[in-house]
Structures are given as C-alpha cells and as structure tokens.
Design an enzyme around this catalytic site. Structure first.
Site, PDB file in Angstrom:
ATOM      1  N   TYR A  44       0.814  -1.157  -0.003  1.00  0.00           N
ATOM      2  CA  TYR A  44      -0.049   0.050   0.168  1.00  0.00           C
ATOM      3  C   TYR A  44       0.866   1.108  -0.097  1.00  0.00           C
ATOM      4  O   TYR A  44       1.688   1.293   0.897  1.00  0.00           O
ATOM      5  CB  TYR A  44      -0.837   0.108   1.279  1.00  0.00           C
ATOM      6  N   GLU A  46      -0.381   4.970  -0.636  1.00  0.00           N
ATOM      7  CA  GLU A  46      -1.358   6.078  -0.958  1.00  0.00           C
ATOM      8  C   GLU A  46      -0.448   7.338  -0.709  1.00  0.00           C
ATOM      9  O   GLU A  46       0.331   7.318   0.065  1.00  0.00           O
ATOM     10  CB  GLU A  46      -2.328   6.226   0.079  1.00  0.00           C
ATOM     11  N   ASP A 189      -5.067  13.632 -25.417  1.00  0.00           N
ATOM     12  CA  ASP A 189      -4.982  12.574 -25.215  1.00  0.00           C
ATOM     13  C   ASP A 189      -4.420  11.554 -26.137  1.00  0.00           C
ATOM     14  O   ASP A 189      -4.606  11.186 -27.239  1.00  0.00           O
ATOM     15  CB  ASP A 189      -6.805  12.186 -25.287  1.00  0.00           C
ATOM     16  N   THR A 215      -2.541   6.381 -22.458  1.00  0.00           N
ATOM     17  CA  THR A 215      -2.191   4.686 -21.946  1.00  0.00           C
ATOM     18  C   THR A 215      -0.948   4.434 -22.032  1.00  0.00           C
ATOM     19  O   THR A 215      -0.182   5.050 -22.719  1.00  0.00           O
ATOM     20  CB  THR A 215      -3.123   4.011 -22.515  1.00  0.00           C
ATOM     21  N   LYS A 218      -0.816   0.581 -25.282  1.00  0.00           N
ATOM     22  CA  LYS A 218      -1.154   0.401 -26.592  1.00  0.00           C
ATOM     23  C   LYS A 218       0.244   0.604 -27.623  1.00  0.00           C
ATOM     24  O   LYS A 218       0.834  -0.269 -27.398  1.00  0.00           O
ATOM     25  CB  LYS A 218      -2.035   1.812 -27.006  1.00  0.00           C
ATOM     26  N   ARG A 224      -0.788  -2.433 -18.968  1.00  0.00           N
ATOM     27  CA  ARG A 224      -1.918  -1.566 -19.056  1.00  0.00           C
ATOM     28  C   ARG A 224      -2.040  -0.576 -17.876  1.00  0.00           C
ATOM     29  O   ARG A 224      -1.845  -0.897 -16.773  1.00  0.00           O
ATOM     30  CB  ARG A 224      -3.204  -2.643 -18.647  1.00  0.00           C
TER      31      ARG A 224
HETATM   32  C1  LIG Z   1      -7.812   3.602 -25.069  1.00  0.00           C
HETATM   33  C2  LIG Z   1      -8.056   5.011 -24.908  1.00  0.00           C
HETATM   34  C3  LIG Z   1      -8.521   5.797 -23.831  1.00  0.00           C
HETATM   35  C4  LIG Z   1      -8.737   4.801 -22.414  1.00  0.00           C
HETATM   36  O1  LIG Z   1      -7.910   4.024 -22.037  1.00  0.00           O
HETATM   37  P1  LIG Z   1      -8.493   2.770 -21.055  1.00  0.00           P
HETATM   38  O2  LIG Z   1      -7.244   2.348 -20.339  1.00  0.00           O
HETATM   39  O3  LIG Z   1      -9.009   1.760 -21.710  1.00  0.00           O
HETATM   40  O4  LIG Z   1      -9.242   3.394 -19.918  1.00  0.00           O
HETATM   41  C5  LIG Z   1      -8.503   7.132 -23.740  1.00  0.00           C
HETATM   42  N1  LIG Z   1      -8.322   7.781 -24.814  1.00  0.00           N
HETATM   43  C6  LIG Z   1      -8.204   7.237 -26.092  1.00  0.00           C
HETATM   44  C7  LIG Z   1      -8.144   8.066 -27.231  1.00  0.00           C
HETATM   45  C8  LIG Z   1      -8.160   5.873 -26.077  1.00  0.00           C
HETATM   46  O5  LIG Z   1      -7.871   5.327 -27.399  1.00  0.00           O
END
Ligand SMILES: *Cc1c(COP(=O)(O)O)cnc(C)c1O
Length: 402
Positions: A44, A46, A189, A215, A218, A224
């Site tokens: 933990y 936090e 994003d 993220t 990807k 993840r």
């Molecule tokens: C995949 C994605 C997310 C969110 O990712 P998670 O980890 O699945 O919550 C946010 N924004 C964009 C543009 C994405 O392609």
C-alpha cells in the site's frame, strides 16, 4: 487456481495462433510482465514519493521516482503522474485539474474516432462536464478552420484532441494557436499514438498542450495503465490531487514499476526501429488493399479504416465476425460519413502495433491485405484462409518470448 491457469493457457494459445489487428492492442515484453507480476502488488502506498500515508515505502518511493523521471526523459517534459490505473482514469483527473464541474470541452465525438471519455452519454465525462463536438471533413480529416469557428462561437474551457480511430497526423501547433486565440486550455489524449510520439515519428503534443494524457499499453507497449504529463508546476499539483485522493486510492506500484521498464524500453533505438516498421506495415497493408480495389483510408500512423460495406457489401460487424472465424481479430468501426449505426458500422479499424511486435514484415503486411481482401470477397474459402493465417503466425515470435 487450476481453472484459471487453464484459461490463461487457452488465451496464450489464442494470442499465438491469431493475427491481432486491433489497433489498441500490443504484446508487453517479458520484463514488463515479470515486474507486473511481482511482489510489489502487496504494497500500500497511498500518496506520492516522500509523502505517503503508510510506512515501509522507501523502495516503492524510489521505484515511482524512477518511473516519473523516465516518463519525463522519454517525452521531454517537466512533470508526470504515473499512477492512473487506466487512460480513462487519467482523463478524469485531467478534466478535474483543468476546469470546474460543468466546464465546457470541445472534442471529437466517439463515432468520428473520439473516445468514450470524450463526452459520450454513457461515460462519466458527459455527466460532469458539457461536451460539444467538432466535425471531421468528408474525407475524414481534421478541419482546423471549423474547429476554430466553433471554438470562437462556443468559448469552451478546453479543446481536446487525440483519438482512438483517426489515421492521420494531428497538427498540435495549429490547435495551440486556436486555443490561444480563443483563450482556452489545450488537452491532448495521446493514448493511441504515445509510442509514435516517444519514437519521434509523430509531432509531440508536449510543447503545445497544457495537459497530455495517455495509456501505456497501446503503441507504447507497456503494462495496462494510464499516464499524465504537463510542463505546468500549477497544473501538476491539481493533477496529483485529482488522481489521489480524489479518484483513486492506493497506486498499483507493480504497474508503476512496469511503466518505468516500458519507458526505458521505449527510449531505445530498437523501439524507434519498431515504430518505423509498424508505420511502414500499416501503410503497405492499406495501400495493398486499395490497389486490390478495396476502399480504405490512407494512414499516417499505426492504423487505418477499411470500408467493408462499399468494398465487399458487408457491414463492419459482419466483416469482424467473418475474420474472427479464421483468427484475424479486428474491430468494427464507423468510417467517414457512415450511414449505419455504431452497432453495425460500415467498416473496420485495422492496426499493426501488435503483429509488428511479433515480427510481421512488410511482405507479411501485404500478405495480410491480400488475405483480408480475398476472404471478405469470397475468393478463398475458410480453409484456405485459415492455412494462410497459420503460415504467417508460425513464422512470428511466440508472445511469451517477447
Ligand atoms: C484507449 C483510450 C483511452 C482509455 O484507455 P483505458 O485504459 O481503456 O481506460 C482513452 N483515450 C483514448 C483516445 C483511447 O484510445
């Protein structure tokens, strides 16, 4: 326990036997997986390094500091929060740092390639904030003039760019200019393109945006998870308190540690080569499909859109199901000007991040285009298509050895 291990083995076989073309997926390295599965899950922590609510944090403090430093080095920015459990969590915290409840965001709608968290009615985002959307041009490209017009009229607090199904490069400099003219904040994003940005194969949003979210699983090819970056000393304070204690409790330090490994891996020449090969494969597959007579978008990144309705007379959903029968995984996606519903769609989103990690070459990418074309237009049957899938995947690395 055994039932779960059996199912993991089945999933491993599925991953090894299939051609994975879902644009948001990838295969994490052995090192990333080893650290994700480590004893750090027991701890933990936090709070933030040096400011924890629990004792015994001296080592996780050091780990999180390394993860922050590696993120900042990789993306050439001043501050990072490496704790978001996912991209959606990162976006929630970024919105909170940027504006009050009810604040207004100008973004791209989900059906045009945005994300659930960019204002979809089924996401928290549209419940806490007001979203308005900019349209894409008929050919599916961004129209910066119309973004500017809408922004001047609507006066949003934030203009959001960065998408889930957009095959072209985004001009972050132009979006910054619009934000400055309108007097609003800029959020990017980069969940999908983070690996390309890390390898400097896509313009970086860091010099332009107030906050960048991402993220790590990807194109960046890590565990993840989520990530938030900024150059603003004021915003990082707001971001940190939005992640913890507002939205999250204890951080997943095993994932934070794996993010540190991922940032280091992405900061190598071999990762740059991977991204170059990934973009080349995507380009060759989309071009080969067009040369064969299919209607597919061009690409400037790691994905493209295939219009299955006009190419083969079947919906995206039908094409997705048909390809799944032979172990080729894609996902149905709206295409520019789509007249069908998001449940059916007129096309597929196709990406090469995962297969390129396994060793897919440009010749293989052309073969994949032919396979998709011939199978969806019924020029080859299921048996012939399946043996082609086997031939390709058996040449590639096993995913447990990556
Ligand atoms: C995949 C994605 C997310 C969110 O990712 P998670 O980890 O699945 O919550 C946010 N924004 C964009 C543009 C994405 O392609």
């Amino acid at each position: 326990m055994q039932d779960i291990l059996d199912l993991i083995q089945k999933e491993q076989d599925r991953q090894n036997k299939g051609i994975e073309l879902i644009a948001s997926e990838n295969y994490a390295s052995k090192d990333v997986r080893k650290v994700t599965g480590s004893i750090l899950t027991n701890k933990y922590a936090e709070g933030y390094p040096g400011r924890r609510y629990y004792g015994g944090c001296e080592f996780v403090d050091e780990i999180e500091r390394i993860a922050i430093k590696e993120a900042c080095d990789l993306f050439e920015c001043k501050f990072a929060n490496v704790q978001p459990h996912s991209g959606s969590q990162a976006n929630a915290a970024a919105y909170r740092a940027l504006m009050p409840n009810g604040g207004k965001v100008l973004s791209l709608v989900l059906n045009d390639g945005g994300h659930l968290t960019h204002g979809s009615p089924v996401s928290f985002s549209s419940n806490f904030y007001t979203f308005i959307h900019y349209p894409l041009d008929k050919d599916g490209r961004l129209n910066y003039e119309s973004i500017k017009e809408i922004a001047l009229q609507e006066k949003p607090d934030v203009i959001l760019s960065g998408y889930s199904a957009f095959p072209y490069e985004i001009d972050f400099k132009k979006i910054r200019e619009i934000c400055d003219e309108v007097g609003c904040l800029m959020m990017v994003d980069m969940a999908h393109i983070a690996g390309l940005v890390a390898a400097k194969k896509h313009i970086s949003p860091i010099p332009y945006a107030d906050i960048v979210t991402s993220t790590t699983h990807k194109t960046l090819r890590g565990p993840r998870g989520g990530l938030i970056l900024t150059n603003s000393p004021e915003l990082i304070k707001k971001i940190n308190s939005a992640v913890f204690p507002f939205y999250q409790g204890g951080p997943l330090e095993h994932v934070v540690a794996a993010k540190a490994v991922c940032f280091k891996e992405a900061h190598t020449n071999s990762f740059v080569k991977y991204v170059e090969s990934l973009m080349e494969n995507t380009k060759i597959c989309s071009k080969t499909l067009r040369d064969l007579g299919a209607i597919a978008t061009d690409t400037e990144n790691h994905l493209f859109l295939l219009n299955t309705l006009d190419s083969f007379g079947i919906t995206g959903l039908e094409a997705q199901k048909k390809l799944e029968e032979i172990g080729v995984t894609t996902n149905k996606n709206m295409i520019p000007g789509d007249k069908l519903t998001p449940k059916e769609t007129s096309g597929l989103r196709i990406g090469f991040a995962a297969v390129t990690t396994r060793g897919c070459t440009k010749e293989d990418a052309a073969e994949i285009a032919k396979l998709i074309f011939n199978y969806l237009s019924n020029k080859i049957n299921k048996e012939e298509a399946s043996s082609k899938v086997k031939e390709l995947t058996s040449k590639w690395k096993l995913i447990e050895n990556i």
